[in-house]
Motif scaffolding. Structure first.
Motif, PDB file in Angstrom:
ATOM      1  N   GLY A 142       1.909  12.295   3.459  1.00 34.96           N
ATOM      2  CA  GLY A 142       2.239  10.890   3.671  1.00 34.96           C
ATOM      3  C   GLY A 142       1.467  10.273   4.823  1.00 34.96           C
ATOM      4  O   GLY A 142       0.694  10.953   5.504  1.00 34.96           O
ATOM      5  N   SER A 143       1.696   8.980   5.019  1.00 42.34           N
ATOM      6  CA  SER A 143       0.973   8.247   6.057  1.00 42.34           C
ATOM      7  C   SER A 143       1.926   7.359   6.817  1.00 42.34           C
ATOM      8  O   SER A 143       2.978   6.957   6.297  1.00 42.34           O
ATOM      9  N   GLU A 144       1.533   7.034   8.062  1.00 44.61           N
ATOM     10  CA  GLU A 144       2.283   5.993   8.770  1.00 44.61           C
ATOM     11  C   GLU A 144       1.300   5.073   9.483  1.00 44.61           C
ATOM     12  O   GLU A 144       0.323   5.516  10.079  1.00 44.61           O
ATOM     13  N   ARG A 184     -12.705   4.370   8.878  1.00 49.60           N
ATOM     14  CA  ARG A 184     -13.319   3.286   8.109  1.00 49.60           C
ATOM     15  C   ARG A 184     -12.310   2.490   7.277  1.00 49.60           C
ATOM     16  O   ARG A 184     -12.692   1.531   6.588  1.00 49.60           O
ATOM     17  N   LEU A 185     -11.050   2.867   7.359  1.00 49.49           N
ATOM     18  CA  LEU A 185     -10.014   2.301   6.499  1.00 49.49           C
ATOM     19  C   LEU A 185      -9.898   0.774   6.555  1.00 49.49           C
ATOM     20  O   LEU A 185      -9.560   0.133   5.570  1.00 49.49           O
ATOM     21  N   PHE A 186     -10.179   0.207   7.740  1.00 48.49           N
ATOM     22  CA  PHE A 186      -9.958  -1.231   7.925  1.00 48.49           C
ATOM     23  C   PHE A 186     -11.208  -2.055   7.617  1.00 48.49           C
ATOM     24  O   PHE A 186     -11.226  -3.259   7.815  1.00 48.49           O
ATOM     25  N   THR A 192      -7.721  -4.620  -4.087  1.00 47.88           N
ATOM     26  CA  THR A 192      -8.976  -5.372  -3.938  1.00 47.88           C
ATOM     27  C   THR A 192      -9.866  -4.740  -2.868  1.00 47.88           C
ATOM     28  O   THR A 192     -11.016  -5.128  -2.709  1.00 47.88           O
ATOM     29  N   GLY A 193      -9.318  -3.810  -2.102  1.00 48.67           N
ATOM     30  CA  GLY A 193     -10.095  -3.195  -1.018  1.00 48.67           C
ATOM     31  C   GLY A 193     -10.137  -4.071   0.231  1.00 48.67           C
ATOM     32  O   GLY A 193     -10.827  -3.765   1.193  1.00 48.67           O
ATOM     33  N   LEU A 194      -9.359  -5.176   0.211  1.00 49.43           N
ATOM     34  CA  LEU A 194      -9.389  -6.093   1.364  1.00 49.43           C
ATOM     35  C   LEU A 194      -8.071  -6.090   2.151  1.00 49.43           C
ATOM     36  O   LEU A 194      -7.998  -6.653   3.247  1.00 49.43           O
ATOM     37  N   LYS A 235       6.024   3.747   6.965  1.00 48.89           N
ATOM     38  CA  LYS A 235       5.843   5.187   6.781  1.00 48.89           C
ATOM     39  C   LYS A 235       6.126   5.549   5.328  1.00 48.89           C
ATOM     40  O   LYS A 235       7.105   5.090   4.757  1.00 48.89           O
ATOM     41  N   ASP A 236       5.241   6.352   4.738  1.00 45.98           N
ATOM     42  CA  ASP A 236       5.490   6.737   3.339  1.00 45.98           C
ATOM     43  C   ASP A 236       5.371   8.233   3.138  1.00 45.98           C
ATOM     44  O   ASP A 236       4.843   8.946   3.990  1.00 45.98           O
ATOM     45  N   THR A 237       5.862   8.695   1.991  1.00 44.89           N
ATOM     46  CA  THR A 237       5.735  10.119   1.655  1.00 44.89           C
ATOM     47  C   THR A 237       4.668  10.270   0.564  1.00 44.89           C
ATOM     48  O   THR A 237       4.818  11.038  -0.373  1.00 44.89           O
ATOM     49  N   ASN A 291       0.834  -1.209   0.000  1.00 40.08           N
ATOM     50  CA  ASN A 291       0.000   0.000   0.000  1.00 40.08           C
ATOM     51  C   ASN A 291       0.867   1.257   0.000  1.00 40.08           C
ATOM     52  O   ASN A 291       0.594   2.203  -0.737  1.00 40.08           O
ATOM     53  N   ALA A 292       1.882   1.252   0.867  1.00 41.90           N
ATOM     54  CA  ALA A 292       2.744   2.436   0.966  1.00 41.90           C
ATOM     55  C   ALA A 292       3.343   2.756  -0.408  1.00 41.90           C
ATOM     56  O   ALA A 292       3.412   3.920  -0.806  1.00 41.90           O
ATOM     57  N   ILE A 293       3.733   1.706  -1.143  1.00 45.95           N
ATOM     58  CA  ILE A 293       4.307   1.926  -2.480  1.00 45.95           C
ATOM     59  C   ILE A 293       3.214   2.363  -3.469  1.00 45.95           C
ATOM     60  O   ILE A 293       3.388   3.300  -4.239  1.00 45.95           O
ATOM     61  N   LYS A 294       2.053   1.686  -3.363  1.00 39.75           N
ATOM     62  CA  LYS A 294       0.946   1.970  -4.293  1.00 39.75           C
ATOM     63  C   LYS A 294       0.471   3.412  -4.186  1.00 39.75           C
ATOM     64  O   LYS A 294       0.151   4.048  -5.172  1.00 39.75           O
ATOM     65  N   TYR A 295       0.408   3.917  -2.953  1.00 39.70           N
ATOM     66  CA  TYR A 295      -0.159   5.248  -2.752  1.00 39.70           C
ATOM     67  C   TYR A 295       0.915   6.318  -2.544  1.00 39.70           C
ATOM     68  O   TYR A 295       0.674   7.329  -1.897  1.00 39.70           O
TER      69      TYR A 295
HETATM   70  P1  ADP Z   1      -6.814  -1.371  -1.593  1.00 33.22           P
HETATM   71  O1  ADP Z   1      -6.794  -2.708  -2.199  1.00 33.22           O
HETATM   72  O2  ADP Z   1      -7.831  -0.444  -2.205  1.00 33.22           O
HETATM   73  O3  ADP Z   1      -5.462  -0.753  -1.473  1.00 33.22           O
HETATM   74  P2  ADP Z   1      -6.764  -1.594   1.326  1.00 33.22           P
HETATM   75  O4  ADP Z   1      -7.726  -2.248   2.241  1.00 33.22           O
HETATM   76  O5  ADP Z   1      -5.377  -2.095   1.308  1.00 33.22           O
HETATM   77  O6  ADP Z   1      -7.421  -1.645  -0.107  1.00 33.22           O
HETATM   78  O7  ADP Z   1      -6.735  -0.052   1.682  1.00 33.22           O
HETATM   79  C1  ADP Z   1      -7.968   0.662   1.794  1.00 33.22           C
HETATM   80  C2  ADP Z   1      -7.812   2.088   1.288  1.00 33.22           C
HETATM   81  O8  ADP Z   1      -6.976   2.809   2.193  1.00 33.22           O
HETATM   82  C3  ADP Z   1      -7.141   2.218  -0.068  1.00 33.22           C
HETATM   83  O9  ADP Z   1      -8.079   2.110  -1.110  1.00 33.22           O
HETATM   84  C4  ADP Z   1      -6.522   3.602   0.002  1.00 33.22           C
HETATM   85  O10 ADP Z   1      -7.499   4.560  -0.346  1.00 33.22           O
HETATM   86  C5  ADP Z   1      -6.225   3.779   1.486  1.00 33.22           C
HETATM   87  N1  ADP Z   1      -4.788   3.545   1.815  1.00 33.22           N
HETATM   88  C6  ADP Z   1      -4.250   2.419   2.334  1.00 33.22           C
HETATM   89  N2  ADP Z   1      -2.929   2.567   2.555  1.00 33.22           N
HETATM   90  C7  ADP Z   1      -2.629   3.826   2.183  1.00 33.22           C
HETATM   91  C8  ADP Z   1      -1.410   4.595   2.179  1.00 33.22           C
HETATM   92  N3  ADP Z   1      -0.244   4.103   2.602  1.00 33.22           N
HETATM   93  N4  ADP Z   1      -1.488   5.888   1.719  1.00 33.22           N
HETATM   94  C9  ADP Z   1      -2.667   6.401   1.299  1.00 33.22           C
HETATM   95  N5  ADP Z   1      -3.836   5.722   1.286  1.00 33.22           N
HETATM   96  C10 ADP Z   1      -3.813   4.457   1.701  1.00 33.22           C
END
Ligand code: ADP
Length: 257
Positions: free
Chosen positions: A248-250, A202-204, A221-223, A189-191, A162-166
């Protein structure tokens, strides 16, 4: 609240008492609703790539197959959607297995540094593709923890992935592991793009995404985070998120020793 009044009148002319049964079904209703929402979400998530695959196959059969350029583009889309479907099924199976086994499984010794270094080999390629600097700062003398080593690695892969993807091209991702008091802390931790404050609670949740289009484009996949949450619980741990939009996020995991 359900209230049932039952008349105890074997002899209809002689009422010997009235029994009231009061049962709080709020929690039950909530669980039922979550379950039915989940089934609806899964069906929708599976249906979307399938509709796309069927559509492109149909178009190919109706003549598009004759044009090499169009054919290759459509086949690429079919391949991408099939892979998405496969990832989705893998994640659903993982989530259900972890949820099912979380309370009863044989715990094994996990060497935190070694396990994190192993996942490093997997995620380094992803980081390199986006020229993201991936740094590991692992305390040399971390005690072992006990749990499922495969789940531990999956948790780390999901967070680093996720950190790399976002995170945009050229950014950086740091993974820290250290001991503080009787806990192991793991921080990813990402930038990256960051997460709006209102989305953090609601992230989890399963299938919750801040930006659906971005998540899908990145192959999400959102999972991922729902899986992370259950794995953290299997270690009796907790997870916290700090984030600032555009900065960024941690993600901080605490595992008690
Ligand atoms: P996804 O498969 O969509 O990445 P996750 O359950 O892993 O699903 O994450 C849920 C949502 O949280 C992501 O769609 C994204 O919007 C947000 N997210 C997760 N990790 C990060 C991150 N490191 N930086 C920014 N947004 C993030």
């Amino acid at each position: 609240i359900y209230t049932n009044f039952i008349r105890l009148d074997m002899d209809p002319n002689r009422i010997i008492g009235v029994m009231a049964l009061i049962q709080d079904v709020t929690e039950m209703r909530k669980l039922e609703k979550m379950r039915s929402d989940f089934v609806a979400n899964v069906s929708h998530e599976l249906k979307t790539p399938l509709t796309s695959i069927t559509g492109f196959i149909e178009t190919l059969k109706n003549g598009a197959i004759e044009n090499e350029k169009v054919r290759n583009r459509f086949l690429d889309i079919i391949e991408i959607e099939t892979e998405r479907l496969s990832r989705l099924i893998d994640d659903l199976l993982s989530l259900s297995a972890i949820e099912h086994d979380r309370l009863h499984f044989t715990k094994k010794k996990i060497k935190v540094n070694e396990a994190i270094r192993e996942i490093g080999d997997i995620v380094e390629g992803l980081a390199a593709q986006k020229e993201i600097k991936l740094v590991f700062e692992l305390d040399g003398s971390l005690p072992e923890i006990y749990g499922n080593p495969d789940w531990f690695k999956q948790m780390m892969i999901n967070l680093v992935d996720n950190a790399i993807k976002y995170t945009l091209h050229g950014g950086s991702v740091k993974v820290l592991a250290y001991k503080r008091y009787e806990n192991i802390f793991i921080v990813v931790k990402d930038t990256g793009i960051g997460i709006p404050k209102e989305d953090i609670p609601r992230l989890f949740e399963r299938f919750y995404r801040v930006d659906k289009a971005r998540s899908k484009k990145a192959g999400g996949t959102g999972l991922g985070l729902a899986i992370v949450k259950h794995i953290v619980l299997s270690f009796d741990g907790e997870i916290k998120v700090n984030s600032e939009l555009g900065k960024g996020s941690e993600f901080i995991i605490r595992i008690p020793l």
